[in-house]
Design a protein around this motif. Sequence first.
Motif, PDB file in Angstrom:
ATOM      1  N   MET A   1       1.184  -1.097   0.258  1.00  0.00           N
ATOM      2  CA  MET A   1       0.103   0.104   0.506  1.00  0.00           C
ATOM      3  C   MET A   1       1.321   1.290  -0.476  1.00  0.00           C
ATOM      4  SD  MET A   1      -2.848   1.547   2.704  1.00  0.00           S
ATOM      5  CE  MET A   1      -3.600  -0.662   2.654  1.00  0.00           C
ATOM      6  N   ALA A   2       0.681   2.419  -0.740  1.00  0.00           N
ATOM      7  CA  ALA A   2       1.149   3.356  -1.140  1.00  0.00           C
ATOM      8  C   ALA A   2       0.806   4.278  -0.055  1.00  0.00           C
ATOM      9  CB  ALA A   2       1.357   3.637  -2.485  1.00  0.00           C
ATOM     10  N   THR A   3       2.118   4.944   0.347  1.00  0.00           N
ATOM     11  CA  THR A   3       1.632   6.403   1.517  1.00  0.00           C
ATOM     12  C   THR A   3       2.555   7.208   0.935  1.00  0.00           C
ATOM     13  OG1 THR A   3       1.550   6.265   3.890  1.00  0.00           O
ATOM     14  CG2 THR A   3       2.986   5.378   2.763  1.00  0.00           C
ATOM     15  N   ASP A   4       2.364   8.347   1.786  1.00  0.00           N
ATOM     16  CA  ASP A   4       2.717   9.128   1.897  1.00  0.00           C
ATOM     17  C   ASP A   4       3.456   9.825   2.898  1.00  0.00           C
ATOM     18  OD1 ASP A   4       2.433   9.721  -0.726  1.00  0.00           O
ATOM     19  OD2 ASP A   4       0.126  11.393  -0.069  1.00  0.00           O
ATOM     20  N   LYS A   5       3.637   8.764   4.480  1.00  0.00           N
ATOM     21  CA  LYS A   5       3.815   9.054   5.545  1.00  0.00           C
ATOM     22  C   LYS A   5       5.424   9.436   5.145  1.00  0.00           C
ATOM     23  CE  LYS A   5       0.105   7.264   8.160  1.00  0.00           C
ATOM     24  NZ  LYS A   5      -0.376   6.628   8.711  1.00  0.00           N
ATOM     25  N   PRO A   6       6.114   9.621   6.424  1.00  0.00           N
ATOM     26  CA  PRO A   6       7.770   9.425   6.393  1.00  0.00           C
ATOM     27  C   PRO A   6       7.850   8.354   6.686  1.00  0.00           C
ATOM     28  CG  PRO A   6       6.617  11.994   7.796  1.00  0.00           C
ATOM     29  CD  PRO A   6       5.468  10.688   6.872  1.00  0.00           C
ATOM     30  N   ARG A   7       9.372   7.891   6.231  1.00  0.00           N
ATOM     31  CA  ARG A   7       9.397   6.278   7.409  1.00  0.00           C
ATOM     32  C   ARG A   7      11.098   6.518   7.432  1.00  0.00           C
ATOM     33  NH1 ARG A   7       8.434   2.080   2.014  1.00  0.00           N
ATOM     34  NH2 ARG A   7       6.633   3.095   1.541  1.00  0.00           N
ATOM     35  N   THR A   8      11.357   5.885   8.225  1.00  0.00           N
ATOM     36  CA  THR A   8      13.005   5.633   8.991  1.00  0.00           C
ATOM     37  C   THR A   8      12.580   4.363   8.612  1.00  0.00           C
ATOM     38  OG1 THR A   8      14.225   6.283  10.474  1.00  0.00           O
ATOM     39  CG2 THR A   8      11.787   5.107  11.012  1.00  0.00           C
ATOM     40  N   THR A   9      14.262   3.782   9.126  1.00  0.00           N
ATOM     41  CA  THR A   9      15.149   2.235   9.449  1.00  0.00           C
ATOM     42  C   THR A   9      15.627   2.765  10.421  1.00  0.00           C
ATOM     43  OG1 THR A   9      15.516   2.174   6.889  1.00  0.00           O
ATOM     44  CG2 THR A   9      16.728   1.044   8.381  1.00  0.00           C
ATOM     45  N   ILE A  10      14.906   0.856  11.566  1.00  0.00           N
ATOM     46  CA  ILE A  10      15.329   0.873  12.945  1.00  0.00           C
ATOM     47  C   ILE A  10      16.371  -0.307  12.747  1.00  0.00           C
ATOM     48  CG2 ILE A  10      13.871   2.545  13.992  1.00  0.00           C
ATOM     49  CD1 ILE A  10      12.666  -0.264  14.736  1.00  0.00           C
ATOM     50  N   TYR A  11      16.878  -0.013  13.895  1.00  0.00           N
ATOM     51  CA  TYR A  11      18.286  -1.281  13.959  1.00  0.00           C
ATOM     52  C   TYR A  11      17.785  -2.341  15.205  1.00  0.00           C
ATOM     53  CZ  TYR A  11      20.438  -0.263   9.378  1.00  0.00           C
ATOM     54  OH  TYR A  11      20.727   0.170   8.813  1.00  0.00           O
ATOM     55  N   LEU A  12      17.289  -3.645  15.401  1.00  0.00           N
ATOM     56  CA  LEU A  12      16.837  -3.933  16.266  1.00  0.00           C
ATOM     57  C   LEU A  12      17.807  -5.192  16.869  1.00  0.00           C
ATOM     58  CD1 LEU A  12      12.934  -4.354  15.473  1.00  0.00           C
ATOM     59  CD2 LEU A  12      14.002  -2.564  16.547  1.00  0.00           C
ATOM     60  N   GLU A  13      17.540  -5.518  18.256  1.00  0.00           N
ATOM     61  CA  GLU A  13      18.884  -6.855  18.644  1.00  0.00           C
ATOM     62  C   GLU A  13      17.606  -7.713  18.291  1.00  0.00           C
ATOM     63  OE1 GLU A  13      21.135  -7.054  20.022  1.00  0.00           O
ATOM     64  OE2 GLU A  13      21.432  -4.299  20.013  1.00  0.00           O
ATOM     65  N   PRO A  14      18.380  -8.846  17.865  1.00  0.00           N
ATOM     66  CA  PRO A  14      17.532 -10.625  17.640  1.00  0.00           C
ATOM     67  C   PRO A  14      16.026 -10.481  18.521  1.00  0.00           C
ATOM     68  CG  PRO A  14      19.917 -10.081  17.482  1.00  0.00           C
ATOM     69  CD  PRO A  14      19.864  -9.264  18.138  1.00  0.00           C
ATOM     70  N   GLU A  15      16.287 -10.536  19.780  1.00  0.00           N
ATOM     71  CA  GLU A  15      15.405 -10.795  20.358  1.00  0.00           C
ATOM     72  C   GLU A  15      13.855 -10.020  20.772  1.00  0.00           C
ATOM     73  OE1 GLU A  15      18.266  -9.410  21.181  1.00  0.00           O
ATOM     74  OE2 GLU A  15      19.431 -12.301  21.646  1.00  0.00           O
ATOM     75  N   LEU A  16      14.155  -8.726  20.865  1.00  0.00           N
ATOM     76  CA  LEU A  16      13.393  -7.653  20.100  1.00  0.00           C
ATOM     77  C   LEU A  16      12.880  -8.139  18.978  1.00  0.00           C
ATOM     78  CD1 LEU A  16      12.541  -4.764  21.721  1.00  0.00           C
ATOM     79  CD2 LEU A  16      13.686  -3.805  20.242  1.00  0.00           C
ATOM     80  N   PHE A  17      13.330  -7.741  18.387  1.00  0.00           N
ATOM     81  CA  PHE A  17      13.291  -8.285  17.468  1.00  0.00           C
ATOM     82  C   PHE A  17      11.956  -9.998  16.880  1.00  0.00           C
ATOM     83  CE2 PHE A  17      12.417 -10.298  12.344  1.00  0.00           C
ATOM     84  CZ  PHE A  17      11.746  -9.130  12.051  1.00  0.00           C
ATOM     85  N   GLN A  18      11.897 -10.987  17.656  1.00  0.00           N
ATOM     86  CA  GLN A  18      11.390 -11.383  18.084  1.00  0.00           C
ATOM     87  C   GLN A  18      10.226 -11.414  18.728  1.00  0.00           C
ATOM     88  OE1 GLN A  18      14.101 -14.977  18.974  1.00  0.00           O
ATOM     89  NE2 GLN A  18      14.926 -15.154  17.074  1.00  0.00           N
ATOM     90  N   ALA A  19      10.261 -10.529  19.921  1.00  0.00           N
ATOM     91  CA  ALA A  19       9.427 -10.329  20.275  1.00  0.00           C
ATOM     92  C   ALA A  19       8.407  -9.360  19.930  1.00  0.00           C
ATOM     93  CB  ALA A  19       9.634  -9.341  21.766  1.00  0.00           C
ATOM     94  N   LEU A  20       8.949  -7.980  19.094  1.00  0.00           N
ATOM     95  CA  LEU A  20       7.538  -7.602  18.781  1.00  0.00           C
ATOM     96  C   LEU A  20       6.749  -8.295  17.371  1.00  0.00           C
ATOM     97  CD1 LEU A  20      10.013  -4.344  18.023  1.00  0.00           C
ATOM     98  CD2 LEU A  20       7.655  -4.282  19.096  1.00  0.00           C
ATOM     99  N   GLU A  21       7.761  -9.881  16.592  1.00  0.00           N
ATOM    100  CA  GLU A  21       6.706 -10.134  15.427  1.00  0.00           C
ATOM    101  C   GLU A  21       6.300 -11.170  15.862  1.00  0.00           C
ATOM    102  OE1 GLU A  21       9.765 -12.190  11.710  1.00  0.00           O
ATOM    103  OE2 GLU A  21       9.845 -13.477  14.020  1.00  0.00           O
ATOM    104  N   ARG A  22       6.164 -11.811  17.322  1.00  0.00           N
ATOM    105  CA  ARG A  22       5.628 -11.958  18.016  1.00  0.00           C
ATOM    106  C   ARG A  22       4.138 -11.736  18.285  1.00  0.00           C
ATOM    107  NH1 ARG A  22       7.080 -13.904  23.870  1.00  0.00           N
ATOM    108  NH2 ARG A  22       4.717 -13.877  24.543  1.00  0.00           N
ATOM    109  N   ARG A  23       4.048  -9.963  18.950  1.00  0.00           N
ATOM    110  CA  ARG A  23       3.549  -9.613  19.598  1.00  0.00           C
ATOM    111  C   ARG A  23       2.416  -9.537  18.349  1.00  0.00           C
ATOM    112  NH1 ARG A  23       2.653  -4.633  23.111  1.00  0.00           N
ATOM    113  NH2 ARG A  23       1.281  -3.320  22.753  1.00  0.00           N
ATOM    114  N   ALA A  24       2.882  -9.124  17.084  1.00  0.00           N
ATOM    115  CA  ALA A  24       2.247  -8.065  15.857  1.00  0.00           C
ATOM    116  C   ALA A  24       1.549  -9.582  15.152  1.00  0.00           C
ATOM    117  CB  ALA A  24       3.253  -8.137  14.919  1.00  0.00           C
TER     118      ALA A  24
END
Length: 86
Positions: free
Chosen positions: A1-24
């Motif tokens: 889906m195209a959007t005009d909202k600003p974007r950013t990139t973040i770098y996460l610790e693997p454990e945090l990424f996995q927890a976010l993935e699970r919660r999502a």
Amino acid sequence: MATDKPRTTIYLEPELFQALERRAKEEKRSMSNLCNLLLEQEMRIWLANNPEDPPEVKPSSTRTKATTATKATAKSKQARGSTRSS
């Protein structure tokens, strides 16, 4: 889906990424949507406690230059760890 909202990139610790993935997944959200929601919540709290234009502190009419200098000297001595009394 195209959007005009600003974007950013973040770098996460693997454990945090996995927890976010699970919660999502549990909340049936995309990772992007979950991260946006969490950031909005935290920033709402932070902004409430850190207004952009803090109120101006007016100096007391009884404060003199000597008082200010004395306090600065006391702070300087305290920072140096001075044990002498003034």
